[in-house]
Write an enzyme that holds these catalytic residues in place. Structure first.
Site, PDB file in Angstrom:
ATOM      1  N   GLU A 188       0.824  -1.212   0.000  1.00 37.15           N
ATOM      2  CA  GLU A 188       0.000   0.000   0.000  1.00 37.15           C
ATOM      3  C   GLU A 188       0.857   1.261   0.000  1.00 37.15           C
ATOM      4  O   GLU A 188       0.557   2.238  -0.687  1.00 37.15           O
ATOM      5  CB  GLU A 188      -0.944   0.011   1.216  1.00 37.15           C
ATOM      6  CG  GLU A 188      -2.022  -1.043   1.189  1.00 37.15           C
ATOM      7  CD  GLU A 188      -3.148  -0.723   0.221  1.00 37.15           C
ATOM      8  OE1 GLU A 188      -3.037   0.284  -0.514  1.00 37.15           O
ATOM      9  OE2 GLU A 188      -4.132  -1.472   0.192  1.00 37.15           O
ATOM     10  N   ARG A 192       0.748   3.823  -3.289  1.00 34.57           N
ATOM     11  CA  ARG A 192       0.118   5.123  -3.023  1.00 34.57           C
ATOM     12  C   ARG A 192       1.148   6.226  -2.799  1.00 34.57           C
ATOM     13  O   ARG A 192       1.102   7.268  -3.451  1.00 34.57           O
ATOM     14  CB  ARG A 192      -0.802   5.020  -1.798  1.00 34.57           C
ATOM     15  CG  ARG A 192      -1.912   4.005  -1.938  1.00 34.57           C
ATOM     16  CD  ARG A 192      -2.962   4.213  -0.865  1.00 34.57           C
ATOM     17  NE  ARG A 192      -3.821   3.045  -0.690  1.00 34.57           N
ATOM     18  CZ  ARG A 192      -5.063   3.089  -0.224  1.00 34.57           C
ATOM     19  NH1 ARG A 192      -5.602   4.239   0.096  1.00 34.57           N
ATOM     20  NH2 ARG A 192      -5.766   1.983  -0.070  1.00 34.57           N
ATOM     21  N   ASP A 320      -5.330  -9.614  -8.070  1.00 39.48           N
ATOM     22  CA  ASP A 320      -5.577  -8.734  -9.214  1.00 39.48           C
ATOM     23  C   ASP A 320      -4.336  -8.149  -9.877  1.00 39.48           C
ATOM     24  O   ASP A 320      -4.048  -8.399 -11.052  1.00 39.48           O
ATOM     25  CB  ASP A 320      -6.552  -7.622  -8.820  1.00 39.48           C
ATOM     26  CG  ASP A 320      -6.189  -6.924  -7.514  1.00 39.48           C
ATOM     27  OD1 ASP A 320      -5.148  -7.260  -6.906  1.00 39.48           O
ATOM     28  OD2 ASP A 320      -6.955  -6.040  -7.079  1.00 39.48           O
ATOM     29  N   GLU A 472     -12.125   0.908 -10.569  1.00 32.86           N
ATOM     30  CA  GLU A 472     -11.779  -0.067 -11.600  1.00 32.86           C
ATOM     31  C   GLU A 472     -12.657   0.020 -12.842  1.00 32.86           C
ATOM     32  O   GLU A 472     -12.169  -0.120 -13.976  1.00 32.86           O
ATOM     33  CB  GLU A 472     -11.812  -1.483 -11.016  1.00 32.86           C
ATOM     34  CG  GLU A 472     -10.679  -1.791 -10.064  1.00 32.86           C
ATOM     35  CD  GLU A 472     -10.881  -1.198  -8.676  1.00 32.86           C
ATOM     36  OE1 GLU A 472      -9.894  -1.046  -7.943  1.00 32.86           O
ATOM     37  OE2 GLU A 472     -12.048  -0.879  -8.322  1.00 32.86           O
ATOM     38  N   THR A 563      -1.030   0.732 -10.316  1.00 34.44           N
ATOM     39  CA  THR A 563      -2.328   0.225  -9.899  1.00 34.44           C
ATOM     40  C   THR A 563      -3.098   1.224  -9.046  1.00 34.44           C
ATOM     41  O   THR A 563      -4.271   1.004  -8.757  1.00 34.44           O
ATOM     42  CB  THR A 563      -2.166  -1.116  -9.150  1.00 34.44           C
ATOM     43  OG1 THR A 563      -3.427  -1.797  -9.116  1.00 34.44           O
ATOM     44  CG2 THR A 563      -1.658  -0.882  -7.732  1.00 34.44           C
TER      45      THR A 563
END
Length: 661
Positions: A188, A192, A320, A472, A563
């Site tokens: 994360e 980010r 994913d 998404e 992502t």
């Protein structure tokens, strides 16, 4: 391309930490790495406090406000007409929105961004989580991580929100310090924070962001110090010590460990520091060594053994972005690492073979889950997170060119045509997960129906009815529109935007606006959750803004989005930064895609030995495969090929490949 910020990918001129002409490595201001693990991407963080320095009310801002108000009134008239003629929000109103002025729609997205951002600035500035109803925020640890500000910064840049960018930059420069005693989730924090800082640097060419990125990367780097090189799920920012997952028998998520590569590779490209590159390349080598059947991987991996753990296979949470980064690593380096095309193509064929199904009664294409692995029964549950895959398939088929351009390419073939078609079908299904729901907003998870006697294509379980303002679906709409120029994708995106405005918008007693997550999208009015995710600003609104853009900002044939929707420019490999491993030849030769004739270069072996930086070895020619080199060795030494069995020949060839590298 009309763009307000510097598009160059090189090092800025204002700082002191640059690569010189002798290719010396980047030197950070501090190489000292600077618990409460952060939440995984499929789960919400939480809440903030008053800002002591409210925004100035200059005449310029007042003029901008009235201009925005006039534009918003025009869109509101369109919206009011549409919603008054729909039985459930905008779920069946495409024909009524086909004549939208897309510049006005784009301005409306910017208005949504700024009005909610300004409320956060006033009541939650600097805090990592924010509750827009309570108007309170808090940090995840004892000091801020920049969770909201860093993640959202490049969206503000892309929208040309100069004043907001300057306030964010000032906070990052003066208040953000990653060197403190706190455990963070590596994945994360990478996607980010590291991703946000690197993208902000590229768009601004301002060393403030690159300096912070290097400090953060140095703190995260210790998580890779495991027996296999697979990182632990968390790391302490101060000590740099990796921390094994305290659940799931210590396993790391496959998606987490395989979704660090774009960020660390781009940082290596900017700084010349090959260690960043080698760390994440090693991860991919270890994962590939498991020889996943048909390219489909379980969602957990043991960092101590490098082996997959469990048998659950899915493209939703914890699986994913493994598949996403296979393609994007190939694109990031201008298609110069065919090993990643090879792995991506294998996984796509595996998805088609094992996971793709059609719903009843309307034949919606969906992707299920294999709870017991290949050979087990298919669960028809599909996370909203899977909706990234429609855009990914389209991107993989065209490499970022428009569909019309891609069809003229010598690489175009029936496989790519099928991939693109599947991507478009899946994106339509994801749109229907919004349109066929009462609020016009998607649930977190849908369960698709394959029974001919049922009336609806999917159902929603009680625990899955919430909406986290996920990106998404609009991400795939953005990609499909860019590649096809078909306005239906814009219309669908506009419907989704209006549904967010209708149901997730909240206004306080002062008229200040925020947007929040929802607890149940199947009833009107939907109960509100009092939480806003950073990806609402970082991803969802960014993709909507770009969907309605007519100037080709962030062109898909020149950029890859990580992502978390942070755009990085593509770049070329060099002698120091390139794939350091190749695939071993197996007993059963894998099917090679016709579109990747050069994928023979992607046959794998063990990681290359450490390079002597004082006397680096010559680079291997990129146009000669290692198998070709092995054949040349055998030609010069015929006795090496006199083994009596094919197994002995294969073992000998693999040994030669290993020695070559």
């Amino acid at each position: 391309m009309s763009f307000p910020f510097n598009q160059g990918g090189g090092i800025g001129v204002g700082g002191v930490h640059h690569i010189n002409n002798n290719n010396k490595n980047w030197k950070a201001k501090s190489t000292q790495p600077s618990s409460l693990p952060l939440y995984y991407k499929d789960k919400p963080p939480s809440s903030f406090i008053n800002l002591n320095n409210p925004r100035s009310k200059s005449s310029k801002r007042i003029i901008m406000f009235f201009k925005g108000l006039i534009g918003a009134l025009g869109v509101y008239i369109i919206y009011s007409y549409v919603i008054s003629n729909s039985s459930y929000s905008l779920s069946s109103s495409s024909s009524n929105t086909s004549n939208i002025d897309w510049k006005v729609a784009q301005q409306e997205v910017k208005d949504v961004m700024l009005e909610s951002w300004h409320t956060y600035e006033k009541y939650g500035w600097g805090y990592d989580t924010y509750q827009p109803i309570k108007q309170k925020g808090k940090n995840m640890g004892q000091k801020p991580l920049g969770w909201m500000i860093v993640d959202s910064l490049d969206t503000l840049m892309i929208m040309d929100a100069k004043e907001e960018v300057q306030r964010a930059k000032k906070w990052i420069k003066n208040d953000l310090d990653y060197r403190f005693n706190y455990n963070v989730n590596v994945f994360e924090t990478t996607i980010r924070m590291l991703g946000g800082l690197l993208s902000a640097f590229h768009l601004s060419n301002d060393d403030v962001y690159l300096d912070k990125a290097v400090d953060l990367a140095n703190a995260l780097e210790g998580s890779f110090n495991t027996q296999t090189g697979i990182p632990y799920s968390s790391v302490n920012l101060e000590s740099g010590k990796g921390i094994k997952n305290h659940v799931d028998a210590g396993a790391s998520s496959t998606a987490e460990v395989a979704t660090l590569q774009l960020e660390f590779k781009y940082l290596a490209h900017l700084t010349g520091e090959s260690l960043y590159w080698k760390r994440v390349e090693k991860v991919m080598q270890v994962l590939e060594a498991n020889k996943a059947e048909d390219g489909l991987v379980p969602i957990y991996v043991n960092p101590d053994t490098g082996k997959f753990q469990g048998s659950l296979i899915r493209l939703g949470s914890r699986g994913d972005s493994y598949y996403e980064y296979l393609l994007k690593q190939y694109l990031q380096t201008n298609e110069q690492e065919p090993i990643y095309w090879d792995l991506y193509h294998e996984s796509v064929e595996g998805v088609k073979k094992h996971l793709v199904r059609k719903s009843k009664p309307n034949g919606l294409t969906f992707i299920g889950e294999l709870e017991r692995g290949i050979g087990g029964s298919l669960s028809t549950k599909m996370d909203h997170l899977v909706c990234f895959y429609g855009g990914l398939l389209a991107l993989g088929a065209t490499n970022g060119l428009t569909l019309e351009e891609a069809k003229l390419s010598p690489d175009w073939n029936s496989d790519k045509a099928d991939d693109f078609k599947l991507g478009a079908e899946l994106t339509k299904t994801c749109y229907k997960m919004y349109a066929n729901v009462k609020t016009g907003l998607s649930p977190e998870i849908a369960v698709f129906n394959t029974d001919s006697n049922e009336e609806h294509d999917f159902s929603i379980r009680q625990l899955d009815r919430h909406n986290l303002q996920r990106p998404e679906t609009v991400e795939s709409l953005f990609i499909l529109y860019r590649l096809t120029k078909d306005d239906k994708y814009r219309v669908w995106g506009y419907e989704i935007l209006q549904s967010f405005i209708a149901h997730s918008k909240i206004t306080n007693s002062k008229g200040e606006v925020s947007y929040t997550c929802l607890d149940d999208v199947t009833i009107i009015p939907p109960p509100k959750a009092d939480n806003v995710e950073s990806f609402w600003w970082a991803e969802t609104l960014k993709y909507l803004y770009l969907l309605f853009d007519d100037t080709n900002k962030i062109p898909l044939d020149k950029y890859v989005f990580n992502t978390e929707a942070h755009p990085f420019p593509r770049f070329d490999l060099n002698d120091n930064l390139k794939t350091g491993w190749r695939r071993f030849i197996e007993d059963k030769e894998p099917q090679r895609p016709a579109a990747a004739a050069n994928a023979a270069d992607a046959q794998v072996q063990k990681a290359a030995p450490p390079v002597n930086k004082q006397k680096p070895p010559p680079a291997q020619p990129v146009d000669k495969s290692v198998e070709k080199e092995a054949e040349e060795v055998i030609k010069k030494n015929p006795q090496l090929a006199k083994e009596e069995s094919k197994e002995e020949q294969r073992a000998k060839l693999n040994k030669i490949i290993q020695d070559i590298n």
